[in-house]
Design a protein around this motif. Structure first.
Motif, PDB file in Angstrom:
ATOM      1  N   GLU A  45      49.444  39.231  40.618  1.00  0.00           N
ATOM      2  CA  GLU A  45      50.746  38.798  41.102  1.00  0.00           C
ATOM      3  C   GLU A  45      51.051  37.370  40.635  1.00  0.00           C
ATOM      4  O   GLU A  45      52.202  37.047  40.304  1.00  0.00           O
ATOM      5  N   ILE A  46      50.043  36.524  40.608  1.00  0.00           N
ATOM      6  CA  ILE A  46      50.223  35.147  40.144  1.00  0.00           C
ATOM      7  C   ILE A  46      50.619  35.128  38.671  1.00  0.00           C
ATOM      8  O   ILE A  46      51.555  34.430  38.269  1.00  0.00           O
ATOM      9  N   PHE A  47      49.919  35.905  37.862  1.00  0.00           N
ATOM     10  CA  PHE A  47      50.190  35.898  36.418  1.00  0.00           C
ATOM     11  C   PHE A  47      51.599  36.391  36.089  1.00  0.00           C
ATOM     12  O   PHE A  47      52.155  36.037  35.052  1.00  0.00           O
ATOM     13  N   VAL A  69      43.476  45.751  37.101  1.00  0.00           N
ATOM     14  CA  VAL A  69      44.916  45.613  37.315  1.00  0.00           C
ATOM     15  C   VAL A  69      45.486  46.908  37.872  1.00  0.00           C
ATOM     16  O   VAL A  69      44.920  47.985  37.684  1.00  0.00           O
ATOM     17  N   ASN A  70      46.601  46.759  38.559  1.00  0.00           N
ATOM     18  CA  ASN A  70      47.318  47.902  39.106  1.00  0.00           C
ATOM     19  C   ASN A  70      48.779  47.753  38.713  1.00  0.00           C
ATOM     20  O   ASN A  70      49.383  46.698  38.929  1.00  0.00           O
ATOM     21  N   ASP A  71      49.357  48.788  38.131  1.00  0.00           N
ATOM     22  CA  ASP A  71      50.725  48.707  37.607  1.00  0.00           C
ATOM     23  C   ASP A  71      51.763  48.379  38.671  1.00  0.00           C
ATOM     24  O   ASP A  71      52.858  47.906  38.353  1.00  0.00           O
ATOM     25  N   ASP A  97      41.711  52.259  42.855  1.00  0.00           N
ATOM     26  CA  ASP A  97      43.071  52.526  42.374  1.00  0.00           C
ATOM     27  C   ASP A  97      43.490  51.598  41.235  1.00  0.00           C
ATOM     28  O   ASP A  97      44.665  51.318  41.049  1.00  0.00           O
ATOM     29  N   SER A  98      42.528  51.140  40.455  1.00  0.00           N
ATOM     30  CA  SER A  98      42.862  50.303  39.305  1.00  0.00           C
ATOM     31  C   SER A  98      43.422  51.154  38.169  1.00  0.00           C
ATOM     32  O   SER A  98      43.018  52.296  37.952  1.00  0.00           O
TER      33      SER A  98
END
Length: 372
Positions: A45-47, A69-71, A97-98
């Motif tokens: 979320e930061i990126f 990561v998660n889409d 759930d990645s």
């Protein structure tokens, strides 16, 4: 990727200080203002937070990439940081759930990232010497050329960046049959802000950074919102004019972060660049109206002038940051307008401040009842 196969990399600060590390496998060079985030989770979320556009991020958490990561966990249409510096980069991830690993995601977005840097020392250095421009690169044998390139990077002070991240065309979020219509000025808006408004019965039309008040008002919304975003608020004259018009007509207005600064400027309250800003998910804030404390998510390098705010006859300080007593929230005494310097939508971060969305919707509801 084995440690010994990785290429050397470096961080060169504007004052000439160098920190060495290793490339995670994406060769190249990136420039921007270097800053650090103290959050222990929520790196994706930061990126993707538009407020970080033009900045090289240093993560205080030692392990990055361990949960992949998660889409669904993005705050915009892609990565917004200009580069990344970490201590330990996890090429392997473990999460049910990645949707993939962080390195592949960086390659997709062509993000230069380096690891094996002594980030504890780097964060301490930035904390003591202030946020400054920097360059990260795998071209470690050409430092003189890197210094020349770094010298050409513009200062964040006076830099307008909202135009780089704002939507080009208006778009809608939420249920068109919702109870309230909210016009949102996008100067770097996060998706979770829109989700928080939509789940409270709002249908939102999101406008580009340079939209006029007439553009927003033509839709006949019940309330107005000015978003977070990157860069210096001072050059955002069009957004300030929008805020002035909304305030003059006493229409419901809520601003977050950069939007908070725009509202302050619209009231003649000055802003300034902070020494190193507030970036993390555990910043303590006191609500002066209730006396309660909040743990908040913050991400800003500019703040509004406290003396200007205290001397303004029509503006009241509602929240203060307990670490340095900077202004964290304001409201107008005689207008339907308030704003905060932090992120009540979090993502990542605690949910202590979500009540601010309820407060805004209540303001909209009351104003709508008066009109009808």
């Amino acid at each position: 990727m084995k440690y010994q196969q990785r290429k050397k990399a470096l961080v060169l600060l504007a004052d000439g200080t160098i920190f060495y590390g290793k490339s995670i496998g994406i060769e190249g060079t990136a420039t921007g203002e270097i800053c650090f985030n103290t959050g222990m989770t929520g790196y994706q979320e930061i990126f993707t937070d538009p407020s970080y556009y033009g900045q090289i991020m240093v993560t205080a958490n030692a392990h990055i990439g361990n949960y992949g990561v998660n889409d669904r966990e993005v705050e915009s249409d892609g990565i917004k940081i200009s580069g990344l510096v970490v201590r330990n980069f996890s090429f392997e991830h473990s999460r049910v759930d990645s949707d993939g690993n962080l390195k592949d995601w960086f390659e997709k977005h062509n993000l230069v990232a380096i690891s094996d840097v002594d980030t504890r020392a780097l964060v301490s250095y930035i904390r003591d010497n202030g946020a400054m421009n920097a360059i990260i690169s795998t071209e470690v044998d050409n430092i003189d050329a890197l210094k020349v390139q770094l010298a050409e990077v513009p200062s964040m002070e006076g830099l307008e960046l909202a135009s780089k991240v704002s939507t080009k065309e208006p778009y809608f979020v939420g249920d068109e049959n919702a109870e309230f219509k909210i016009a949102a000025l996008d100067i770097g808006i996060k998706k979770n802000i829109l989700r928080n408004l939509a789940k409270r019965g709002a249908y939102i039309k999101v406008y580009p950074y340079n939209a006029s008040f007439e553009d927003l008002h033509a839709w006949n919304p019940d309330g107005y919102f000015i978003s977070n975003g990157p860069g210096d608020p001072e050059p955002l004259h069009e957004a300030q004019e929008v805020a002035k018009e909304i305030i003059k007509r006493d229409l419901p207005l809520f601003g977050i972060c950069l939007g908070h600064q725009v509202i302050a400027l619209a009231n003649g309250i000055s802003t300034y660049k902070m020494h190193n800003g507030h970036r993390g998910i555990n910043h303590p804030v006191k609500n002066l109206l209730t006396g309660k404390g909040e743990i908040t998510s913050q991400n800003h390098g500019f703040a509004i002038n406290r003396e200007d705010t205290e001397s303004h006859p029509d503006v009241e300080i509602t929240h203060v940051h307990l670490n340095d007593q900077t202004v964290a929230g304001i409201r107008m005494k005689n207008k339907n307008c308030f704003s905060v310097q932090y992120h009540p939508e979090a993502s990542p971060g605690p949910h202590d401040a979500e009540y601010l969305f309820d407060q805004f919707i209540e303001n909209v509801k009351n104003a709508k009842a008066v009109v009808s």
